[in-house]
Design a protein around this motif. Sequence first.
Motif, PDB file in Angstrom:
ATOM      1  N   MET A   1       0.843  -1.167   0.000  1.00 22.98           N
ATOM      2  CA  MET A   1       0.000   0.000   0.000  1.00 22.98           C
ATOM      3  C   MET A   1       0.893   1.237   0.000  1.00 22.98           C
ATOM      4  SD  MET A   1      -2.821   1.085   2.788  1.00 22.98           S
ATOM      5  CE  MET A   1      -4.144   2.062   2.178  1.00 22.98           C
ATOM      6  N   PRO A   2       0.585   2.206  -0.850  1.00 18.04           N
ATOM      7  CA  PRO A   2       1.405   3.411  -0.891  1.00 18.04           C
ATOM      8  C   PRO A   2       1.261   4.229   0.387  1.00 18.04           C
ATOM      9  CG  PRO A   2      -0.537   3.645  -2.294  1.00 18.04           C
ATOM     10  CD  PRO A   2      -0.517   2.230  -1.789  1.00 18.04           C
ATOM     11  N   THR A   3       2.123   5.224   0.526  1.00 19.23           N
ATOM     12  CA  THR A   3       2.056   6.110   1.689  1.00 19.23           C
ATOM     13  C   THR A   3       0.673   6.735   1.763  1.00 19.23           C
ATOM     14  OG1 THR A   3       4.403   6.579   1.420  1.00 19.23           O
ATOM     15  CG2 THR A   3       3.134   8.100   2.785  1.00 19.23           C
ATOM     16  N   PRO A   4       0.030   6.695   2.943  1.00 16.99           N
ATOM     17  CA  PRO A   4      -1.323   7.261   3.079  1.00 16.99           C
ATOM     18  C   PRO A   4      -1.359   8.750   2.724  1.00 16.99           C
ATOM     19  CG  PRO A   4      -0.760   5.939   4.996  1.00 16.99           C
ATOM     20  CD  PRO A   4       0.488   6.070   4.181  1.00 16.99           C
ATOM     21  N   ASP A   5      -2.494   9.186   2.200  1.00 18.07           N
ATOM     22  CA  ASP A   5      -2.657  10.580   1.786  1.00 18.07           C
ATOM     23  C   ASP A   5      -2.391  11.550   2.926  1.00 18.07           C
ATOM     24  OD1 ASP A   5      -3.249   9.859  -0.814  1.00 18.07           O
ATOM     25  OD2 ASP A   5      -5.425   9.933  -0.522  1.00 18.07           O
ATOM     26  N   PHE A   6      -2.807  11.212   4.165  1.00 14.79           N
ATOM     27  CA  PHE A   6      -2.605  12.151   5.261  1.00 14.79           C
ATOM     28  C   PHE A   6      -1.113  12.354   5.549  1.00 14.79           C
ATOM     29  CE2 PHE A   6      -2.331   8.380   7.949  1.00 14.79           C
ATOM     30  CZ  PHE A   6      -1.536   8.767   9.025  1.00 14.79           C
ATOM     31  N   VAL A   7      -0.295  11.323   5.343  1.00 12.33           N
ATOM     32  CA  VAL A   7       1.144  11.462   5.541  1.00 12.33           C
ATOM     33  C   VAL A   7       1.741  12.284   4.405  1.00 12.33           C
ATOM     34  CG1 VAL A   7       3.349  10.223   5.678  1.00 12.33           C
ATOM     35  CG2 VAL A   7       1.353   9.354   6.910  1.00 12.33           C
ATOM     36  N   LEU A   8       1.298  12.043   3.171  1.00  9.95           N
ATOM     37  CA  LEU A   8       1.799  12.837   2.047  1.00  9.95           C
ATOM     38  C   LEU A   8       1.486  14.316   2.241  1.00  9.95           C
ATOM     39  CD1 LEU A   8       0.832  10.485  -0.931  1.00  9.95           C
ATOM     40  CD2 LEU A   8       3.109  10.833   0.085  1.00  9.95           C
ATOM     41  N   SER A   9       0.295  14.616   2.748  1.00  8.26           N
ATOM     42  CA  SER A   9      -0.086  15.999   3.004  1.00  8.26           C
ATOM     43  C   SER A   9       0.817  16.624   4.072  1.00  8.26           C
ATOM     44  CB  SER A   9      -1.549  16.056   3.446  1.00  8.26           C
ATOM     45  OG  SER A   9      -1.920  17.366   3.771  1.00  8.26           O
ATOM     46  N   LEU A  10       1.085  15.874   5.133  1.00  8.76           N
ATOM     47  CA  LEU A  10       1.992  16.370   6.171  1.00  8.76           C
ATOM     48  C   LEU A  10       3.402  16.563   5.619  1.00  8.76           C
ATOM     49  CD1 LEU A  10       0.842  14.177   9.192  1.00  8.76           C
ATOM     50  CD2 LEU A  10       0.624  16.665   8.996  1.00  8.76           C
ATOM     51  N   ARG A  11       3.858  15.638   4.796  1.00  8.86           N
ATOM     52  CA  ARG A  11       5.206  15.720   4.227  1.00  8.86           C
ATOM     53  C   ARG A  11       5.361  16.955   3.337  1.00  8.86           C
ATOM     54  NH1 ARG A  11       8.588  13.583   7.412  1.00  8.86           N
ATOM     55  NH2 ARG A  11       8.213  11.416   7.899  1.00  8.86           N
ATOM     56  N   GLU A  12       4.280  17.398   2.686  1.00  8.52           N
ATOM     57  CA  GLU A  12       4.352  18.626   1.886  1.00  8.52           C
ATOM     58  C   GLU A  12       4.711  19.821   2.761  1.00  8.52           C
ATOM     59  OE1 GLU A  12       0.665  19.156  -0.189  1.00  8.52           O
ATOM     60  OE2 GLU A  12       0.965  17.360  -1.416  1.00  8.52           O
ATOM     61  N   LYS A  13       4.318  19.764   4.026  1.00  6.98           N
ATOM     62  CA  LYS A  13       4.553  20.867   4.954  1.00  6.98           C
ATOM     63  C   LYS A  13       5.864  20.742   5.713  1.00  6.98           C
ATOM     64  CE  LYS A  13      -0.424  21.389   5.672  1.00  6.98           C
ATOM     65  NZ  LYS A  13      -0.834  20.448   4.653  1.00  6.98           N
ATOM     66  N   ILE A  14       6.249  19.501   6.076  1.00  9.65           N
ATOM     67  CA  ILE A  14       7.416  19.331   6.942  1.00  9.65           C
ATOM     68  C   ILE A  14       8.597  18.645   6.260  1.00  9.65           C
ATOM     69  CG2 ILE A  14       5.957  19.256   9.000  1.00  9.65           C
ATOM     70  CD1 ILE A  14       6.640  16.218   9.162  1.00  9.65           C
ATOM     71  N   GLY A  15       8.450  18.275   5.013  1.00  6.14           N
ATOM     72  CA  GLY A  15       9.546  17.606   4.309  1.00  6.14           C
ATOM     73  C   GLY A  15       9.873  16.270   4.950  1.00  6.14           C
ATOM     74  N   HIS A  16      11.155  16.026   5.171  1.00  2.00           N
ATOM     75  CA  HIS A  16      11.613  14.747   5.725  1.00  2.00           C
ATOM     76  C   HIS A  16      11.746  14.773   7.245  1.00  2.00           C
ATOM     77  CE1 HIS A  16      12.391  13.310   1.701  1.00  2.00           C
ATOM     78  NE2 HIS A  16      13.232  14.301   1.463  1.00  2.00           N
ATOM     79  N   GLU A  17      11.332  15.859   7.900  1.00  2.00           N
ATOM     80  CA  GLU A  17      11.467  15.983   9.351  1.00  2.00           C
ATOM     81  C   GLU A  17      10.777  14.826  10.074  1.00  2.00           C
ATOM     82  OE1 GLU A  17      13.303  18.241  11.093  1.00  2.00           O
ATOM     83  OE2 GLU A  17      14.000  18.812   9.093  1.00  2.00           O
ATOM     84  N   LEU A  18      11.210  14.602  11.310  1.00  2.00           N
ATOM     85  CA  LEU A  18      10.664  13.512  12.117  1.00  2.00           C
ATOM     86  C   LEU A  18       9.165  13.682  12.320  1.00  2.00           C
ATOM     87  CD1 LEU A  18      11.443  10.977  13.788  1.00  2.00           C
ATOM     88  CD2 LEU A  18      11.616  12.502  15.762  1.00  2.00           C
ATOM     89  N   LEU A  19       8.418  12.650  12.024  1.00  2.00           N
ATOM     90  CA  LEU A  19       6.964  12.630  12.144  1.00  2.00           C
ATOM     91  C   LEU A  19       6.584  11.563  13.161  1.00  2.00           C
ATOM     92  CD1 LEU A  19       4.263  13.682  11.036  1.00  2.00           C
ATOM     93  CD2 LEU A  19       4.464  12.024   9.188  1.00  2.00           C
ATOM     94  N   TRP A  20       5.756  11.919  14.142  1.00  2.00           N
ATOM     95  CA  TRP A  20       5.283  11.021  15.197  1.00  2.00           C
ATOM     96  C   TRP A  20       3.958  10.429  14.743  1.00  2.00           C
ATOM     97  CZ3 TRP A  20       6.646   8.644  19.511  1.00  2.00           C
ATOM     98  CH2 TRP A  20       5.697   8.319  20.474  1.00  2.00           C
ATOM     99  N   LEU A  21       3.863   9.102  14.690  1.00  2.00           N
ATOM    100  CA  LEU A  21       2.675   8.439  14.159  1.00  2.00           C
ATOM    101  C   LEU A  21       2.243   7.270  15.036  1.00  2.00           C
ATOM    102  CD1 LEU A  21       3.779   8.256  10.418  1.00  2.00           C
ATOM    103  CD2 LEU A  21       1.918   9.665  11.328  1.00  2.00           C
ATOM    104  N   PRO A  22       0.936   6.961  15.019  1.00  2.00           N
ATOM    105  CA  PRO A  22       0.473   5.757  15.716  1.00  2.00           C
ATOM    106  C   PRO A  22       0.729   4.525  14.853  1.00  2.00           C
ATOM    107  CG  PRO A  22      -1.397   6.915  14.759  1.00  2.00           C
ATOM    108  CD  PRO A  22      -0.172   7.741  14.473  1.00  2.00           C
ATOM    109  N   GLY A  23       1.381   3.536  15.441  1.00  4.29           N
ATOM    110  CA  GLY A  23       1.679   2.317  14.713  1.00  4.29           C
ATOM    111  C   GLY A  23       1.091   1.100  15.417  1.00  4.29           C
TER     112      GLY A  23
END
Length: 156
Positions: A1-23
């Motif tokens: 499954m590709p990267t979820p849309d919500f992560v892609l949207s966040l990445r547009e704003k923060i680039g490669h910076e550390l992202l905290w996610l529920p796993g």
Amino acid sequence: MPTPDFVLSLREKIGHELLWLPGVAAVVFNEASEVLLCRRADNGRWTIITGMLDPGEEPGPGLLREVEEETGVQARLEHLIHVGTTDPVTFPNQDRCQFLNLVFRCAYVAGTARVNDDESSDVRWFALDDLPELNARHRMLIELARTSTGVPVFET
């Protein structure tokens, strides 16, 4: 499954910076007490079944969705075994994430273990005395699941 849309949207704003996610992660056992593992397509490492929750998704159903999406196996939740934080992960595209991870012991219900998406290059059942190379955390989680009493372990 590709990267979820919500992560892609966040990445547009923060680039490669550390992202905290529920796993979520699953240690799935079949009737022969073998454990289900997948070989990640991005780094070639064997792992237990892992994934990230979509916004608002409940952990149990989200985990079962991930198991089926990645392996073709339908599983049943038995119980939560571990709650902890992963070390930061840098993916091949340089995205950095860290996960609050909920790990569940699961039982096989149906399906044939197979590569079922583009995240894995191999999916198999392994006897506990014949595991491939795994990171220490995943070995610990398999052992916790094997010996679990139903009381989750919380990192301290």
